[in-house]
Design an enzyme around this catalytic site. Sequence first.
Site, PDB file in Angstrom:
ATOM      1  CD1 TRP A  22      -3.069  -4.584  -5.369  1.00 57.66           C
ATOM      2  CD2 TRP A  22      -1.489  -5.632  -3.510  1.00 57.66           C
ATOM      3  NE1 TRP A  22      -2.615  -5.673  -5.631  1.00 57.66           N
ATOM      4  CE2 TRP A  22      -1.745  -6.414  -4.926  1.00 57.66           C
ATOM      5  CE3 TRP A  22      -1.019  -6.200  -2.765  1.00 57.66           C
ATOM      6  CZ2 TRP A  22      -1.293  -7.804  -4.974  1.00 57.66           C
ATOM      7  CZ3 TRP A  22      -0.506  -7.527  -2.917  1.00 57.66           C
ATOM      8  CH2 TRP A  22      -0.875  -8.262  -3.949  1.00 57.66           C
ATOM      9  CB  CYS A  76      -0.966   0.024   1.284  1.00 60.39           C
ATOM     10  SG  CYS A  76      -1.735  -1.518   1.657  1.00 60.39           S
ATOM     11  CG  HIS A 119      10.149 -31.121 -26.910  1.00 62.24           C
ATOM     12  ND1 HIS A 119      10.607 -32.454 -27.158  1.00 62.24           N
ATOM     13  CD2 HIS A 119      11.098 -30.286 -27.435  1.00 62.24           C
ATOM     14  CE1 HIS A 119      11.721 -32.340 -27.606  1.00 62.24           C
ATOM     15  NE2 HIS A 119      12.122 -30.976 -27.944  1.00 62.24           N
ATOM     16  CD  GLU A 141       2.960  -6.809 -16.755  1.00 61.93           C
ATOM     17  OE1 GLU A 141       2.909  -6.535 -15.347  1.00 61.93           O
ATOM     18  OE2 GLU A 141       4.145  -6.537 -17.134  1.00 61.93           O
ATOM     19  CG  ASN A 178       3.247  -0.805   2.676  1.00 63.31           C
ATOM     20  OD1 ASN A 178       2.448  -1.755   2.309  1.00 63.31           O
ATOM     21  ND2 ASN A 178       4.426  -0.423   2.613  1.00 63.31           N
ATOM     22  N   GLY A 179       1.791  -3.449   4.851  1.00 65.07           N
ATOM     23  CA  GLY A 179       2.695  -4.314   5.307  1.00 65.07           C
ATOM     24  C   GLY A 179       1.445  -5.507   5.932  1.00 65.07           C
ATOM     25  CE  LYS A 181       6.660  -5.047 -19.289  1.00 64.01           C
ATOM     26  NZ  LYS A 181       6.735  -6.057 -18.027  1.00 64.01           N
ATOM     27  CE  LYS A 190       7.130   0.175 -11.180  1.00 67.30           C
ATOM     28  NZ  LYS A 190       7.312  -0.409 -12.301  1.00 67.30           N
ATOM     29  NE  ARG A 231       4.142   2.004  -1.470  1.00 67.08           N
ATOM     30  CZ  ARG A 231       5.346   1.297  -1.455  1.00 67.08           C
ATOM     31  NH1 ARG A 231       6.293   1.475  -2.399  1.00 67.08           N
ATOM     32  NH2 ARG A 231       5.376   0.347  -0.568  1.00 67.08           N
ATOM     33  CD  GLU A 263       9.610  -7.921 -19.646  1.00 67.10           C
ATOM     34  OE1 GLU A 263       9.613  -9.081 -18.779  1.00 67.10           O
ATOM     35  OE2 GLU A 263       9.086  -7.004 -19.276  1.00 67.10           O
TER      36      GLU A 263
HETATM   37  C1  F6R Z   1       6.107  -6.664 -14.769  1.00 68.55           C
HETATM   38  C2  F6R Z   1       6.658  -6.150 -13.435  1.00 68.55           C
HETATM   39  C3  F6R Z   1       7.081  -7.215 -12.177  1.00 68.55           C
HETATM   40  C4  F6R Z   1       8.179  -6.816 -11.585  1.00 68.55           C
HETATM   41  C5  F6R Z   1       8.517  -7.504 -10.295  1.00 68.55           C
HETATM   42  C6  F6R Z   1       9.598  -7.438  -9.527  1.00 68.55           C
HETATM   43  O1  F6R Z   1       5.897  -5.603 -15.430  1.00 68.55           O
HETATM   44  O2  F6R Z   1       6.980  -5.055 -13.252  1.00 68.55           O
HETATM   45  O3  F6R Z   1       6.841  -8.435 -12.757  1.00 68.55           O
HETATM   46  O4  F6R Z   1       9.404  -6.817 -12.281  1.00 68.55           O
HETATM   47  O5  F6R Z   1       7.363  -7.576  -9.573  1.00 68.55           O
HETATM   48  O6  F6R Z   1       9.917  -6.181  -9.167  1.00 68.55           O
HETATM   49  P1  F6R Z   1      11.315  -5.549  -8.742  1.00 68.55           P
HETATM   50  O7  F6R Z   1      11.912  -5.398 -10.031  1.00 68.55           O
HETATM   51  O8  F6R Z   1      10.761  -4.222  -7.951  1.00 68.55           O
HETATM   52  O9  F6R Z   1      11.788  -6.484  -7.598  1.00 68.55           O
END
Ligand code: F6R
Length: 610
Positions: free
Chosen positions: A75, A2, A509, A493, A101-102, A490, A605, A27, A486
Site C-alpha cells: 500500500w 504493507c 446551524h 468508504e 513494511n513501514g 461506512k 486495514k 494490509r 459511523e
Molecule cells: C473504518 C475503519 C477505520 C479504522 C481506523 C482505526 O471502517 O476500519 O476507520 O477504524 O483505521 O483502526 P484501528 O481500530 O485498527 O486502530
Amino acid sequence: MCGIIGYAGHRPAVPLVVEGLRRLEYRGYDSAGTAFVQGGEMRVVRAAGKLAALEEKLASCASATATSAIGHTRWATHGVPAERNAHPHCSNDRRIAIVHNGIIENYQELKADLLAKGYTFSSETDTEVLVNLISEGMKTQGSLLEAFAWALRQAHGAYAVCLKSVDEPDTLYAARMAAPLILGVGTGENYVASDIPAFLPYTRDVVFLEDGEVVMLTASAWKVLALEDLSPLEKPVRRIQWDMQAAQKGGFRHFMLKEIFEQPRVITDCLAGRVDGDTVVLRELESLPVPRRLHIVACGTSYHAGLWGRHLLEHWARVPVSVEIASEFRYRDALLLDAGDAVLVISQSGETADTLAALRIAREHGVPVIGLCNVVGSSIAREADAVIYTQAGPEISVASTKAMCSQMVMLALMSLAWARLRPAGEAGISPEDSAGIIDALRALPGMLDAALPDMHARAREISRAYADARNFFYLGRGHCFPLALEGALKLKELSYIHAEGYASGEMKHGPIALVDPSFPTFALALDDALFPKVKSNIVEVQARQGRIIALTNPGLDIAADDVWVVPALPAPLSAFMALPALQLFSYEVADYLGKDVDQPRNLAKSVTVE
Ligand code: F6R
C-alpha cells in the site's frame, strides 16, 4: 502499510508465499511481488494491482523450484502504486533483495550518501535505499547479518523488513521497529510475516518479535538477536488458538457481510468470563483506580466507538471523559498531568501509528494507559499498562464492523465496572439497573441473531432506492450521534458516496441549506428520551423536500419515505441494533453499485504509518 512474508522450508516457496500474501492483502493491495534464488541468481517478480496480476506473471516462471522466498503486498507510502515501486527491491549488484513494511524517515539523507558513492536507483522508494545501504555495509562489516544490522541502525522510522540473498540462499534475515512482525515456527520450515493468518494453515506456533529485534531463520532453525549488538535473545514460542475458518468467508458473499453477521457471537465472546451474575468482572482493570478523568484516543471507527462509550462512562460511572482523534491528540500539548488521569486507546489492529504514538505520549507523561484492542500481541496491546482484548476475532474486511461492536460491549462493561466502584450514591446507575443492563446484554446475542436476516433483507430493499444519491446526511442525537458518524463513514468508504454525520440539532446551524430532493438523510430515530427532538429535526428536513430513511423502533410515530423498524432495546443498548442496520445499508449500497466491498480503493486495514 504493507504485508510481508518470508519462508524457508522444504515446500515450493513461491506458491506458498503468494498464498500467504493473499491472506495479508487486507494490509494493502496496490502491488505485490516475490523474490527467490534460482540458478545462483536473484529472481524478482512484481506486478502492479492485485495478487492475480502477480500470479499471472508467475505462471510463466514454472521452473521456480526454490524452497525459500520472500513476498510483499504493498500500500503506497513512498512513490506511486506502480510496478517499479513494488517490492521486493534489489541491491545494485542484485545479490540482496528485501521486502519492507513501514517508512524510513531519513531515507533522503541516506540516499544522498549512496548516490555520492555511485549507487543508482530505479524506484522512488525508501526500501531501495535500505537494500543498497545493506549492500554498502557488506564492504565493511564481517557478514551479511552484521551488514543488515549495521544498515538498520542507521535507518530512522518504522520497519518490518525481510531479506534474502544470493550468497546465503537458504537463510532469511528479518527485523522489526515499530511495525508488526511475527515468526511462525514449523517442522522443517519457518516463516516470518506481518500477521499470523499468512502462515496459519501451516503452523500455530509463533514468536512475537519486538522492536529492535532481528531474526535469522532457515528451514531447520531460527534465532532472535538484539539489533543493537546481535546478542542472542530468549523468546517464548506461543501457540495460537485461531483457526483458519475464522479468517475465511464461511459462505458469505464478502468478509464484511460475514463479519456483520458474526456480531451476536462477538457479543457472547466479549461477555464470556466478564460477567458473573449481576457483576462485571474486568480483572485487567483491577490494578488501576477509577480515573478522575479519562481521555479516549482512537482513529476512525474506533474513535466513533469511543464517542459512544463516553455517554455510558459519564452517565453510569460518572467519569469525565474527553474523546479525541489520535492524529490530533499526538500533536496537541494535551494536559495529561493531573494525578488521576488515565488514557484509553481504542484500536482494532493495535498497530495504528497515530494511536500508538498517543499511547507513548501518555506513558511519557506517566499517565496510565488502558488499551482496548482486538489483535493479541499487537504493539498497543504490548505497550499499554492494562489491555482489554475485545474478542472480535480476525477482522478481514477493511471496513471495521464487528470490532466496533466488540469495543462498544467492552466500553459498556467498563462503565458498569467503574460505576460499581463509586461510593454509594455517586454512581449514575443503581445496582438494580446495572443488573438489568447485564441481563439485557446477555439476551442481546439471541435477539440480534434473530433480527439480522430481516434487517439484511430490509437493507437490501431500501438501498436500491438510494444508491443513485451523490450525497447523504446521517443524523442522530445523544448516543446516536456517534452512530450517525459511523453510518456516514461506512457509506463513504464502501460506496464512495459523499456522506456527513451530524448531530441533528446542528442541522439548522448551516448544513440544512444543502437539503433538496437529491440529498437524502438517514435519521436515527430510536426509542429514547431524545426521540421527540429527532422527530422535529426530521420534519425540518422534510419541509425542504429532503427524502428520509428513519431507523426506528416499534410503536414510534414517525413519517418518512422509508421507515425501517428494528427491535427495541433499552437505550443506550439500542445502539447494538442500529449499528448492524447502518453497516448492512452501506454494504448493500456498495455491493449494488459493484464496489469492492472488502477492499475499498485507497484504504488499508491497518494504518501503521502516519
Ligand atoms: C473504518 C475503519 C477505520 C479504522 C481506523 C482505526 O471502517 O476500519 O476507520 O477504524 O483505521 O483502526 P484501528 O481500530 O485498527 O486502530
